[in-house]
Write a protein that holds these residues in place. Structure first.
Motif, PDB file in Angstrom:
ATOM      1  N   SER A 115       0.849  -1.184   0.000  1.00  0.00           N
ATOM      2  CA  SER A 115       0.000   0.000   0.000  1.00  0.00           C
ATOM      3  C   SER A 115       0.891   1.243   0.000  1.00  0.00           C
ATOM      4  N   SER A 116       0.347   2.347   0.440  1.00  0.00           N
ATOM      5  CA  SER A 116       1.063   3.620   0.357  1.00  0.00           C
ATOM      6  C   SER A 116       0.655   4.526   1.509  1.00  0.00           C
ATOM      7  N   THR A 117       1.549   5.422   1.869  1.00  0.00           N
ATOM      8  CA  THR A 117       1.224   6.396   2.911  1.00  0.00           C
ATOM      9  C   THR A 117       0.222   7.446   2.419  1.00  0.00           C
ATOM     10  N   SER A 118      -0.196   7.344   1.160  1.00  0.00           N
ATOM     11  CA  SER A 118      -1.240   8.251   0.662  1.00  0.00           C
ATOM     12  C   SER A 118      -2.595   7.946   1.302  1.00  0.00           C
ATOM     13  N   VAL A 119      -2.676   6.855   2.069  1.00  0.00           N
ATOM     14  CA  VAL A 119      -3.925   6.565   2.792  1.00  0.00           C
ATOM     15  C   VAL A 119      -4.122   7.529   3.961  1.00  0.00           C
ATOM     16  N   LEU A 187       9.477  23.786   3.051  1.00  0.00           N
ATOM     17  CA  LEU A 187       9.834  23.464   4.431  1.00  0.00           C
ATOM     18  C   LEU A 187       9.139  22.212   4.962  1.00  0.00           C
ATOM     19  N   VAL A 188       8.298  21.584   4.153  1.00  0.00           N
ATOM     20  CA  VAL A 188       7.595  20.397   4.647  1.00  0.00           C
ATOM     21  C   VAL A 188       8.521  19.181   4.598  1.00  0.00           C
ATOM     22  N   PRO A 189       8.348  18.220   5.512  1.00  0.00           N
ATOM     23  CA  PRO A 189       9.191  17.022   5.511  1.00  0.00           C
ATOM     24  C   PRO A 189       8.808  16.061   4.391  1.00  0.00           C
ATOM     25  N   VAL A 190       9.806  15.370   3.849  1.00  0.00           N
ATOM     26  CA  VAL A 190       9.527  14.357   2.830  1.00  0.00           C
ATOM     27  C   VAL A 190       9.409  12.987   3.498  1.00  0.00           C
ATOM     28  N   ASN A 191       8.589  12.134   2.909  1.00  0.00           N
ATOM     29  CA  ASN A 191       8.400  10.758   3.375  1.00  0.00           C
ATOM     30  C   ASN A 191       8.822   9.828   2.251  1.00  0.00           C
ATOM     31  N   HIS A 222      13.457  12.754   8.121  1.00  0.00           N
ATOM     32  CA  HIS A 222      12.583  13.444   7.176  1.00  0.00           C
ATOM     33  C   HIS A 222      13.122  14.836   6.874  1.00  0.00           C
ATOM     34  N   PRO A 223      14.106  14.949   5.972  1.00  0.00           N
ATOM     35  CA  PRO A 223      14.594  16.275   5.599  1.00  0.00           C
ATOM     36  C   PRO A 223      13.493  17.082   4.915  1.00  0.00           C
TER      37      PRO A 223
END
Length: 276
Positions: A115-119, A187-191, A222-223
């Protein structure tokens, strides 16, 4: 080497970018690996590396299966993401319902669903596996329905693996945003997670018999979007993307601590910055 005394046969539904890399790894561990793709003309590519190759098409019902032997397996790994189409929220769950029927028909007892964290919605904070799923995009909604179809069955055990954005090898992040100007959300963190970690995590789930679970899987660090994509562009000798000096906007910070603790897992790439 993996103990394959109990579960020797693994079928991978969807030998694409991730599925093919996984198939190669499982072959090296001594498993009997069966892999499916949709295009009949590409079956030879799987056979050349020792994978038993099958054409399987869910459209959304089982339209093509070159040989029922594909479903004669101990574990089936579903690695077919929802494709972009107007009816994705109905079509993709119907595909997974068709898969469930085949799993039940053939008596398969273990299912691993990619699956994906898009849930997850953008919560402006950390998200764990316990969070109520209220995705914003149609693909995320389709995945939630698919997860439910498999996890609610009592005929087999399902482990759900929610990957962040997939990077590595021919997926060069430096090209994604290169030379773009005045981008928001710097400035948002990436996953993100590297293909090598994806393959290693799946191998560990199988090795440790971790069924009936739900795991988030992203690099623990999470840079910011700005730091990651500017470094990636520099590494690829491409113009850096430019970001506005805006405030943090909608985001989520995907927490993989459950996976790390449950599997005693050590990431190959602790930070996406290490992959560049």
């Amino acid at each position: 080497m993996t103990d394959t005394s109990n579960l020797k046969r693994i079928s991978i539904l969807g030998c694409g970018w991730l599925g093919l890399a996984l198939a190669k790894k499982l072959l090296s561990q001594g498993f009997d690996v069966k892999g499916s793709i949709m295009q009949k003309e590409n079956l030879h590519e799987l056979r050349e590396i020792g994978i038993k190759a099958y054409q399987v098409v869910l459209n959304p019902h089982l339209e093509v299966c070159s040989d029922d032997d594909f479903f004669d397996t101990d574990i089936i790994i579903c690695s077919i993401p929802p494709k972009r189409r107007d009816d994705i929220e109905n079509f993709y769950p119907q595909q997974i319902e068709s898969l469930k029927q085949e799993v039940q028909k053939h008596g398969i007892k273990k299912v691993l669903f990619i699956s994906s964290t898009s849930v997850y919605p953008n919560t402006l904070e950390k998200v764990t596996e316990e969070l109520q799923l209220t995705p914003e995009k149609a693909s995320g909604k389709a995945l939630v329905k698919a997860e439910e179809i498999l996890s609610q069955s009592n005929d087999f055990e399902t482990t759900i693996l929610r990957f962040g954005g997939l990077i590595g090898y021919d997926r060069h992040p430096g090209r994604f945003l290169s030379n773009k100007k005045k981008l928001k959300n710097g400035l948002v963190p990436v996953n993100l997670i590297h293909q090598d970690d994806c393959v290693k995590i799946i191998s560990e789930i199988i090795r440790q018999d971790a069924w009936g679970e739900v795991f988030n899987a992203c690099s623990p660090e999470h840079p910011t979007r700005k730091d990651f994509y500017q470094k990636a562009a520099r590494a690829a000798n491409l113009p850096e993307p430019e970001f506005l000096e805006d405030e943090q906007m909608a985001y989520k910070w995907v927490d993989s601590s459950k996976l790390i603790k449950k599997l005693n897992y050590k990431f190959i790439y602790t930070s996406p910055l290490d992959t560049i």
